[in-house]
Design an enzyme around this catalytic site. Structure first.
Site, PDB file in Angstrom:
ATOM      1  N   PRO A   2      -4.969   1.799   1.489  1.00 46.39           N
ATOM      2  CA  PRO A   2      -6.113   2.183   0.579  1.00 46.39           C
ATOM      3  C   PRO A   2      -5.899   3.585   0.019  1.00 46.39           C
ATOM      4  O   PRO A   2      -4.521   3.814  -0.849  1.00 46.39           O
ATOM      5  CB  PRO A   2      -6.665   2.915   1.620  1.00 46.39           C
ATOM      6  CG  PRO A   2      -5.690   2.624   3.437  1.00 46.39           C
ATOM      7  CD  PRO A   2      -4.511   2.330   2.581  1.00 46.39           C
ATOM      8  N   GLU A   3      -6.641   2.920  -0.874  1.00 47.43           N
ATOM      9  CA  GLU A   3      -6.972   4.130  -2.569  1.00 47.43           C
ATOM     10  C   GLU A   3      -8.179   4.851  -2.209  1.00 47.43           C
ATOM     11  O   GLU A   3      -8.333   5.851  -1.908  1.00 47.43           O
ATOM     12  CB  GLU A   3      -7.023   3.160  -3.755  1.00 47.43           C
ATOM     13  CG  GLU A   3      -5.809   2.175  -3.289  1.00 47.43           C
ATOM     14  CD  GLU A   3      -5.941   1.513  -4.525  1.00 47.43           C
ATOM     15  OE1 GLU A   3      -6.196   1.950  -5.649  1.00 47.43           O
ATOM     16  OE2 GLU A   3      -5.293   0.020  -4.595  1.00 47.43           O
ATOM     17  N   LYS A  54      -5.722  10.530  -2.826  1.00 42.94           N
ATOM     18  CA  LYS A  54      -4.992   9.977  -2.034  1.00 42.94           C
ATOM     19  C   LYS A  54      -5.382  10.596  -0.283  1.00 42.94           C
ATOM     20  O   LYS A  54      -4.509  10.568   0.510  1.00 42.94           O
ATOM     21  CB  LYS A  54      -3.907   9.177  -1.610  1.00 42.94           C
ATOM     22  CG  LYS A  54      -4.404   7.929  -2.923  1.00 42.94           C
ATOM     23  CD  LYS A  54      -2.964   7.517  -2.730  1.00 42.94           C
ATOM     24  CE  LYS A  54      -3.346   5.708  -3.718  1.00 42.94           C
ATOM     25  NZ  LYS A  54      -2.064   4.708  -4.152  1.00 42.94           N
TER      26      LYS A  54
END
Length: 410
Positions: A2-3, A54
């Site tokens: 995930p970014e 993040k």
């Protein structure tokens, strides 16, 4: 992994699902997780979320009541607590009933209502982490999406550092300067800017100023306005042109947020169609791939640039096949199992020589004509005692013949 856009959508998901919900009791950690316990318990508290690059921060806020039975008890927390999450490779949040608790729910917050509902941090690969009483990680730079002015100043003022001597595709993953950019975003950003991935970052970024027109724009819509984005609006977002690489680092992630679901968030839906239609480079047919100096795969078009690794090869696309089980039922192992079963049925294990002799005999029987017999002479191995007796007897015969010869001579 995930970014930045996915973590921001995760925070919006938590705020939407937990709005008006009271939580109660301790925060429960799974037995297999190696992350720290969360020393928080309260008779009633609320949960809100915020993101930065993040990272996602959950804030647990105790709610005071005037009822005597619900006053603060011993061991309960009176002050808010921040828990900072880093999702690793596969982390996300889910809000479900207690009966539908996900398999890999490693941190759980239980609601006060009946039937009870649970907000869970789900992490199948267990690379994610959380930090009770945590703060934003100091080694990370400003968020590329929501702290654009600070982000741009941070890069421009440090562009002379040695870190920017590396290829631009590798520098874009440096969270000290590009907090929120990951593998798919760097591919899309470089593709849209027509910059080869293996050009020195300093060459690309030198000459850029701290000011840009994007800092006055606010292309992120409120969550209530992102129920469904029209096809025409999505096409405008994809054709949106910017002045330089740093402004693309700001606008491209916001395009993902404005898709309304990003990479399938709500995580339960698993709908990636909008995101796949938005991609122009990453995992798109016809694009080239190389592994950078850190082993990460970069997608691009055209010449890779002068700093491309010399021995780097284009990685092969992995094909995932659904398996009925985790066992390896290859033909080799299957044949070995059948052979062992047959030997057991025939009356036990045989030595390799015995198996060879049996195979030769079987082949000879196939070549033999009908009615023809075949004798197999199997020489018997002499034991030491038989050889010794035969040697002794031969010595005795020789001695007797010598005595008879001597008597004849006399």
């Amino acid at each position: 992994m995930p970014e930045g856009p996915e973590l921001h959508l995760a925070s919006l998901y938590v705020n939407r699902m937990c709005e008006g919900v009271l939580f109660s009791g301790p925060v429960i950690k799974s037995e297999v997780s190696k992350n720290p316990d969360v020393p928080f318990t309260s008779e009633a508290y609320g949960i809100t979320a915020a993101s930065r690059g993040k990272e996602v921060k959950l804030t647990l806020t105790p709610i005071k009541t005037d009822e005597p039975k619900q006053r603060v008890k011993a061991g309960q927390v009176e002050h808010p607590m921040d828990i900072v999450f880093r999702f690793g490779m596969s982390g996300y949040f889910r809000f479900t009933s207690e009966d539908e608790l996900p398999k890999h729910a490693h941190l759980r917050f239980y609601s006060k209502e009946k039937p009870c509902r649970v907000l869970s941090f789900v992490d199948p690969r267990r690379f994610g982490s959380w930090e009770p009483n945590g703060t934003w990680q100091p080694g990370r730079g400003p968020c590329v999406m929501f702290e654009y002015k600070k982000f741009r100043e941070n890069v421009v003022t440090h562009v002379s550092d040695r870190a920017f001597d590396r290829p631009i595709c590798e520098v874009l993953l440096n969270q000290k300067y590009f907090n929120g950019i990951g593998n798919y975003l760097r591919a899309e950003i470089l593709f849209r800017s027509n910059i080869p991935p293996f050009v020195a970052a300093k060459t690309v970024l030198e000459g850029l100023g701290p000011d840009d027109s994007c800092q006055n724009e606010n292309p992120v819509k409120n969550e209530s306005d992102t129920k469904k984005t029209s096809v025409r609006t999505k096409k405008k977002l994809m054709k949106h042109q910017t002045d330089d690489l740093l402004s693309l680092c700001h606008t491209v992630p916001l395009e993902v947020v404005n898709l309304g679901g990003g990479k399938g968030y709500d995580p339960a839906s698993g709908d990636f169609s909008d995101f796949e239609a938005w991609l122009q480079c990453y995992y798109v047919d016809g694009m080239k791939t190389l592994r950078d100096h850190n082993g990460r795969t970069i997608w691009f078009r055209g010449d890779p640039g002068p700093m491309a690794p010399k021995d780097s090869k284009s990685p092969k696309a992995k094909k995932w096949a659904k398996k009925d089980d985790d066992h390896d039922y290859t033909n080799k192992k299957k044949g070995a199992r059948e052979r062992k079963t047959r030997i057991k049925q025939e009356g036990g294990m045989k030595t390799p020589k015995q198996e060879k002799d049996a195979g030769l005999e079987e082949a000879e029987s196939k070549r033999r004509k009908p009615g023809e017999t075949h004798e197999v002479n199997t020489p018997q191995r002499e034991t030491r005692s038989n050889a010794r007796r035969r040697k002794t007897s031969s010595v005795g015969v020789t001695a007797g013949s010598q005595r008879r010869t001597m008597r004849t001579t006399r």
